[in-house]
Design an enzyme around this catalytic site. Structure first.
Site, PDB file in Angstrom:
ATOM      1  CG  ASP A 197     -34.694  32.188  21.191  1.00 13.93           C
ATOM      2  OD1 ASP A 197     -35.385  32.618  22.117  1.00 13.93           O
ATOM      3  OD2 ASP A 197     -34.128  31.083  21.210  1.00 13.93           O
ATOM      4  CD  GLU A 244     -36.142  30.511  24.379  1.00 13.72           C
ATOM      5  OE1 GLU A 244     -35.043  30.999  24.074  1.00 13.72           O
ATOM      6  OE2 GLU A 244     -36.279  29.576  25.207  1.00 13.72           O
ATOM      7  CD  GLU A 293     -29.692  32.827  20.506  1.00 15.73           C
ATOM      8  OE1 GLU A 293     -29.372  32.532  21.668  1.00 15.73           O
ATOM      9  OE2 GLU A 293     -29.629  32.023  19.551  1.00 15.73           O
TER      10      GLU A 293
END
Length: 293
Positions: free
Chosen positions: A104, A102, A106
């Site tokens: 990310d 993953e 954010e």
């Protein structure tokens, strides 16, 4: 010359694996590449702009219709305006399963007048805890800005308006796992995370300021599209090798200008790096000992 052999060896091993992903380049409307995942009534459309909202009933999220193995994904986002404390707008790539990979972005909301924090993270074989946080050098709520993830055999690069803000380098030759064989979907969501998102959870979401709206446009995916059931590499023999621009030698590392940009970001805008957090990691994480950036 040794470095060249290493790169060629990695590419040769990758292309030899069974299975073929289809190379595609698409810059399009939301509906052509993505679909709502949940809370369909929290989506609205204004021409080429998608608005996704969070209220005290629900957040919302969307996902790509296909999974990809290597390439570059870009979305232009205008983040929640005003008092966005407690909210998180996430934009990321992820594979499936307990040992997933993953990447990310954010975006952690804040009280009016305080800067957004952007948190990036990298999961490899289900293991994350590689957070970095930075302040942006612009107000991300006033206009659209591009956020990109470039993923190839040598590195994962997080970019903001084409400025690199993080690099995760392939260090398999040091015995460190690298995400390379799990196709990933592209996702985004907006949700309430006031237990941790703003000032460590001290500032809660003020629902009277809602609904909280994140806006999206400029959807672009340039990568190898893979069937869900296939965990394989792009096969150079399947088409024109020039299509795989992300694995050209010039893309194996940042160029000089990009390296200077990344150093500038780290010196002026980074506020947290897990590599420096001795409270969490008394022993320096092994990849931190080798990464150049």
């Amino acid at each position: 010359m040794v470095k060249g052999y290493v790169i060629l060896g990695l590419l040769s091993a990758a292309f030899a694996l069974v299975g073929t992903c289809v190379c595609s380049s698409a810059s399009s409307r939301f509906d052509d590449l993505f679909q709502p995942s949940w809370a369909l009534d929290h989506f609205t459309y204004q021409g080429d702009v998608l608005n996704m909202k969070l209220d005290n009933y629900s957040g919302a999220g969307f996902s790509s219709k296909s999974k990809y193995l290597f390439g570059k994904v870009t979305v232009q986002i205008k983040l929640v305006e005003g008092d966005s404390a407690g909210t998180v707008t996430a934009y990321y790539m992820s594979s499936d399963g307990p040992y997933h990979n993953e990447f990310d972005f954010e975006f952690l909301g804040n009280t009016t007048g305080e800067p957004y924090l952007v948190q990036t993270n990298v999961y490899v074989n289900g293991v994350g805890n590689r957070e970095q946080r930075l302040n942006l050098w612009f107000d991300p709520t006033k206009d659209f800005h591009s956020y990109s993830i470039l993923w190839n055999h040598r590195q994962v690069v997080f970019l903001v308006d084409e400025t690199p803000v993080r690099v995760h380098t392939n260090l398999e030759h040091k015995g460190i796992p690298y995400p390379k064989d799990q196709p990933m979907g592209v996702y985004s969501s907006i949700w309430n995370a006031d237990d941790w998102a703003t000032q460590g959870g001290r500032v809660k979401t003020d629902w009277s300021k809602g609904p909280f709206i994140a806006s999206y446009t400029g959807f672009q995916i340039d990568g190898c599209k893979c069937p869900d059931s296939v965990a394989s590499r792009c096969d150079a023999a399947a088409g024109d090798p020039k299509q795989f621009w992300w694995d050209q030698p010039t893309m194996s590392e940042l160029n000089v200008h990009q390296s200077h940009q990344l150093l500038w970001v780290r010196a002026n805008h980074m506020v947290y790096d897990y590599c420096s957090d001795t409270a969490r990691f008394p022993a320096t994480p092994v990849e931190c000992q080798h990464h150049q950036h």
